[in-house]
Design a protein around this motif. Structure first.
Motif, PDB file in Angstrom:
ATOM      1  N   GLN A  61       4.323  40.824  15.780  1.00  0.00           N
ATOM      2  CA  GLN A  61       3.208  41.603  15.204  1.00  0.00           C
ATOM      3  C   GLN A  61       3.109  42.610  16.088  1.00  0.00           C
ATOM      4  O   GLN A  61       2.454  43.754  15.953  1.00  0.00           O
ATOM      5  N   ASN A  62       3.416  42.703  17.576  1.00  0.00           N
ATOM      6  CA  ASN A  62       3.028  43.792  18.610  1.00  0.00           C
ATOM      7  C   ASN A  62       4.202  44.611  18.790  1.00  0.00           C
ATOM      8  O   ASN A  62       4.114  45.433  19.538  1.00  0.00           O
ATOM      9  N   LYS A  63       5.324  44.684  17.841  1.00  0.00           N
ATOM     10  CA  LYS A  63       6.485  45.525  18.059  1.00  0.00           C
ATOM     11  C   LYS A  63       6.247  46.495  17.027  1.00  0.00           C
ATOM     12  O   LYS A  63       6.564  46.302  15.779  1.00  0.00           O
ATOM     13  N   VAL A  64       5.686  47.670  17.411  1.00  0.00           N
ATOM     14  CA  VAL A  64       5.402  48.736  16.570  1.00  0.00           C
ATOM     15  C   VAL A  64       6.445  49.175  15.759  1.00  0.00           C
ATOM     16  O   VAL A  64       6.625  49.404  14.552  1.00  0.00           O
ATOM     17  N   GLY A  65       7.743  49.421  16.594  1.00  0.00           N
ATOM     18  CA  GLY A  65       8.783  49.816  15.694  1.00  0.00           C
ATOM     19  C   GLY A  65       9.355  49.104  14.632  1.00  0.00           C
ATOM     20  O   GLY A  65       9.491  49.499  13.381  1.00  0.00           O
ATOM     21  N   LEU A  66       9.375  47.823  14.905  1.00  0.00           N
ATOM     22  CA  LEU A  66       9.852  46.802  13.834  1.00  0.00           C
ATOM     23  C   LEU A  66       8.844  46.804  12.711  1.00  0.00           C
ATOM     24  O   LEU A  66       9.155  46.648  11.602  1.00  0.00           O
ATOM     25  N   MET A  67       7.506  46.921  13.016  1.00  0.00           N
ATOM     26  CA  MET A  67       6.507  46.797  11.968  1.00  0.00           C
ATOM     27  C   MET A  67       6.723  47.990  10.935  1.00  0.00           C
ATOM     28  O   MET A  67       6.407  48.111   9.862  1.00  0.00           O
ATOM     29  N   ASP A  68       6.863  49.310  11.761  1.00  0.00           N
ATOM     30  CA  ASP A  68       7.210  50.482  10.956  1.00  0.00           C
ATOM     31  C   ASP A  68       8.294  50.547   9.887  1.00  0.00           C
ATOM     32  O   ASP A  68       8.186  50.658   9.005  1.00  0.00           O
ATOM     33  N   GLU A  69       9.463  49.549  10.391  1.00  0.00           N
ATOM     34  CA  GLU A  69      10.611  49.369   9.703  1.00  0.00           C
ATOM     35  C   GLU A  69      10.209  48.620   8.358  1.00  0.00           C
ATOM     36  O   GLU A  69      10.739  48.972   7.373  1.00  0.00           O
ATOM     37  N   LEU A  70       9.397  47.563   8.739  1.00  0.00           N
ATOM     38  CA  LEU A  70       8.933  46.882   7.613  1.00  0.00           C
ATOM     39  C   LEU A  70       8.327  47.614   6.376  1.00  0.00           C
ATOM     40  O   LEU A  70       8.430  47.481   5.220  1.00  0.00           O
ATOM     41  N   GLY A  71       7.323  48.683   6.938  1.00  0.00           N
ATOM     42  CA  GLY A  71       6.838  49.325   6.088  1.00  0.00           C
ATOM     43  C   GLY A  71       7.812  50.266   5.212  1.00  0.00           C
ATOM     44  O   GLY A  71       7.551  50.656   4.151  1.00  0.00           O
ATOM     45  N   LYS A  72       8.772  50.649   5.933  1.00  0.00           N
ATOM     46  CA  LYS A  72       9.872  51.467   5.032  1.00  0.00           C
ATOM     47  C   LYS A  72      10.389  50.633   4.101  1.00  0.00           C
ATOM     48  O   LYS A  72      10.785  51.293   2.974  1.00  0.00           O
ATOM     49  N   VAL A  73      10.711  49.422   4.373  1.00  0.00           N
ATOM     50  CA  VAL A  73      11.208  48.545   3.353  1.00  0.00           C
ATOM     51  C   VAL A  73      10.621  48.574   2.090  1.00  0.00           C
ATOM     52  O   VAL A  73      10.940  48.803   0.982  1.00  0.00           O
ATOM     53  N   LYS A  74       9.142  48.448   2.350  1.00  0.00           N
ATOM     54  CA  LYS A  74       8.400  48.211   1.239  1.00  0.00           C
ATOM     55  C   LYS A  74       8.164  49.635   0.394  1.00  0.00           C
ATOM     56  O   LYS A  74       8.555  49.756  -0.730  1.00  0.00           O
ATOM     57  N   ARG A  75       8.398  50.803   0.992  1.00  0.00           N
ATOM     58  CA  ARG A  75       8.457  52.127   0.553  1.00  0.00           C
ATOM     59  C   ARG A  75       9.610  52.185  -0.371  1.00  0.00           C
ATOM     60  O   ARG A  75       9.455  53.026  -1.302  1.00  0.00           O
ATOM     61  N   VAL A  76      10.678  51.931   0.247  1.00  0.00           N
ATOM     62  CA  VAL A  76      11.828  52.300  -0.591  1.00  0.00           C
ATOM     63  C   VAL A  76      11.994  51.260  -1.824  1.00  0.00           C
ATOM     64  O   VAL A  76      12.380  51.690  -2.930  1.00  0.00           O
ATOM     65  N   VAL A  77      11.470  50.106  -1.436  1.00  0.00           N
ATOM     66  CA  VAL A  77      11.480  49.111  -2.798  1.00  0.00           C
ATOM     67  C   VAL A  77      10.685  49.735  -4.034  1.00  0.00           C
ATOM     68  O   VAL A  77      11.161  49.834  -5.055  1.00  0.00           O
ATOM     69  N   GLU A  78       9.395  50.475  -3.570  1.00  0.00           N
ATOM     70  CA  GLU A  78       8.531  50.738  -4.534  1.00  0.00           C
ATOM     71  C   GLU A  78       9.130  52.024  -5.302  1.00  0.00           C
ATOM     72  O   GLU A  78       8.364  52.615  -6.060  1.00  0.00           O
ATOM     73  N   LYS A  79      10.278  52.685  -4.801  1.00  0.00           N
ATOM     74  CA  LYS A  79      10.946  53.565  -5.694  1.00  0.00           C
ATOM     75  C   LYS A  79      11.090  53.235  -6.983  1.00  0.00           C
ATOM     76  O   LYS A  79      11.162  53.754  -8.040  1.00  0.00           O
ATOM     77  N   HIS A  80      11.299  51.706  -7.198  1.00  0.00           N
ATOM     78  CA  HIS A  80      11.771  51.085  -8.558  1.00  0.00           C
ATOM     79  C   HIS A  80      10.255  50.859  -9.172  1.00  0.00           C
ATOM     80  O   HIS A  80      10.064  50.779 -10.420  1.00  0.00           O
ATOM     81  N   GLY A  81       9.166  50.644  -8.437  1.00  0.00           N
ATOM     82  CA  GLY A  81       8.130  50.401  -8.980  1.00  0.00           C
ATOM     83  C   GLY A  81       7.082  49.480  -7.728  1.00  0.00           C
ATOM     84  O   GLY A  81       7.573  49.283  -6.776  1.00  0.00           O
ATOM     85  N   PRO A  82       5.946  49.184  -8.142  1.00  0.00           N
ATOM     86  CA  PRO A  82       4.967  48.626  -6.997  1.00  0.00           C
ATOM     87  C   PRO A  82       5.401  47.120  -6.871  1.00  0.00           C
ATOM     88  O   PRO A  82       6.175  46.429  -7.489  1.00  0.00           O
ATOM     89  N   VAL A  83       5.345  46.748  -5.579  1.00  0.00           N
ATOM     90  CA  VAL A  83       5.703  45.565  -5.161  1.00  0.00           C
ATOM     91  C   VAL A  83       4.437  44.445  -5.574  1.00  0.00           C
ATOM     92  O   VAL A  83       3.193  44.708  -5.343  1.00  0.00           O
ATOM     93  N   ASP A  84       4.889  43.505  -6.352  1.00  0.00           N
ATOM     94  CA  ASP A  84       3.811  42.688  -7.080  1.00  0.00           C
ATOM     95  C   ASP A  84       3.148  41.677  -5.911  1.00  0.00           C
ATOM     96  O   ASP A  84       1.805  41.364  -6.024  1.00  0.00           O
TER      97      ASP A  84
END
Length: 393
Positions: free
Chosen positions: A286-309
């Motif tokens: 949780q203290n690795k900013v770059g890795l957490m930003d990448e996790l945010g990217k995963v969610k944003r890309v997935v949400e191109k299909h629709g919201p994450v439930d």
């Protein structure tokens, strides 16, 4: 004299011609050549000259047929799929897994509360027991205050009465009214998407596989997305979980883009009409900013299909209060909607359930109570407290 010579020459020519006509016929009757080479030329015998082949009747016994039938190839058998246990009542069936937790949150508290007189030392002992069980300081103080008020009003009671009131207070501290439903119902034209996140070592990939079994036991069709591309064995491990229950796994190249794999998994789920897509992400600190930003990217890309439930945070129950900090940071990045507590078996840290919900307002939706494939249960506050307190005796 000249006539005599001519007659001799004529005689020699006639003899030579006769010999030339006889030699070819003699060659047809030559004997086979001696060892050492050459070619044997034999005249083809007539059918009348070929003797019939006589085979004794007993010679046929035990001999294979002259024309063997081709072997029959067995079709490859499909592996038998596991049948996950139904989720209803799992927590009750797994109460033995909480035996060690009973010492702290159950029998220990009951033994103190059942004393004829509760002085300040007794109440401090109760507080220490709750804090040791990772209930948290604030939650412990609130719980003890309510217990003291009940004892003051009701006075000394039997063990059964104390147990019932303790069960009521612990259940109330677990906030039973929180919504613990897993949002896995498919939408019109697309599946429900569940994002599984957590730190390294929390049992994330294994728990992702177990969640798939929970959904399949409840009648859902499932597809796994192996978006943990950094750990070599993660995709293979998740695929193995899928094979056991007949679920497909979408994976990418090792070291590839996790967001791309997650996107492809949801697209595959749409194309095949799957109910729920489970996406396993790489473990992050949780203290690795770059890795957490990448996790945010995963969610944003997935949400191109629709919201994450659902975004489920996997927490190791043995990490104690450090799990609260993990939950807080992950919530800021990907909006965690539910917690899955693992490794509650064989530990006295069951109070972390109370701490997580009180501190963060995030419901605990599933709990892991063992290493078996079906040792993951929907969290039910009442059944959980009953398991902690043990029998009435």
């Amino acid at each position: 004299m000249e006539y005599v010579v001519a007659a001799v020459i004529l005689l020699v020519v006639l003899v030579a011609g006769a010999v030339g006509l006889m030699v070819p016929r003699m060659r047809r009757r030559e004997l086979p050549p001696q060892a050492g080479g050459g070619t044997t030329t034999l005249e083809r015998p007539t059918e009348d000259e070929i003797p019939p082949l006589v085979v004794p009747a007993e010679a046929d016994e035990g001999l294979p047929p002259l024309i063997e039938e081709p072997p029959v190839l067995e079709t490859e058998r499909k592996p038998e799929l596991d049948q996950p246990e139904p989720t209803a009542g799992r927590l009750v069936r797994l109460r033995a897994r909480l035996a060690r937790s009973q010492t702290v949150l159950g029998r220990g508290l009951l033994s103190v509360l059942s004393r004829d007189h509760l002085d300040e030392d007794a109440w401090e002992e109760i507080e220490d027991s709750l804090i040791s069980a990772d209930v948290g300081v604030e939650a412990t103080q609130a719980l003890v205050e309510r217990l003291r008020e009940r004892v003051r009003v009701l006075g000394t009671r039997t063990v059964a009465e104390v147990r019932a009131q303790l069960a009521e207070e612990l259940t109330a501290a677990l906030e039973p009214d929180m919504d613990r439903t897993l949002r896995t119902e498919p939408h019109e034209g697309r599946p429900a998407v569940v994002l599984v996140v957590g730190v390294n070592g929390a049992g994330k990939t294994t728990t992702c596989g177990k969640i798939g079994r929970v959904l399949i036991a409840d009648g859902r069709s499932v597809l796994f997305g192996a978006a943990d591309t950094f750990r070599a064995a993660a995709a293979e491990q998740l695929a193995t979980w899928g094979e056991r229950v007949g679920a497909e796994t979408v994976r990418g190249p090792e070291g590839g883009d996790p967001a791309s794999v997650a996107f492809d998994a949801v697209k595959r789920g749409i194309d095949t009409g799957i109910d729920t897509v489970l996406i396993d992400t790489a473990g992050r600190l949780q203290n690795k900013v770059g890795l957490m930003d990448e996790l945010g990217k995963v969610k944003r890309v997935v949400e191109k299909h629709g919201p994450v439930d659902e975004t489920l945070l996997i927490l190791d129950a043995t990490t104690g209060q450090n799990g609260l900090e993990q939950a807080r940071v992950f919530t800021e990045v990907v909006d965690v909607t539910g917690v899955v507590l693992t490794k509650l078996d064989g530990t006295a840290k069951g109070g972390i359930v109370i701490a997580v919900q009180r501190k963060l307002g995030i419901p605990v939706k599933l709990v892991g109570l063992g290493e078996g494939p079906d040792d993951l249960a929907p969290f039910e506050p009442g059944a959980f407290v009953e398991a902690l307190l043990g029998s009435d005796s």
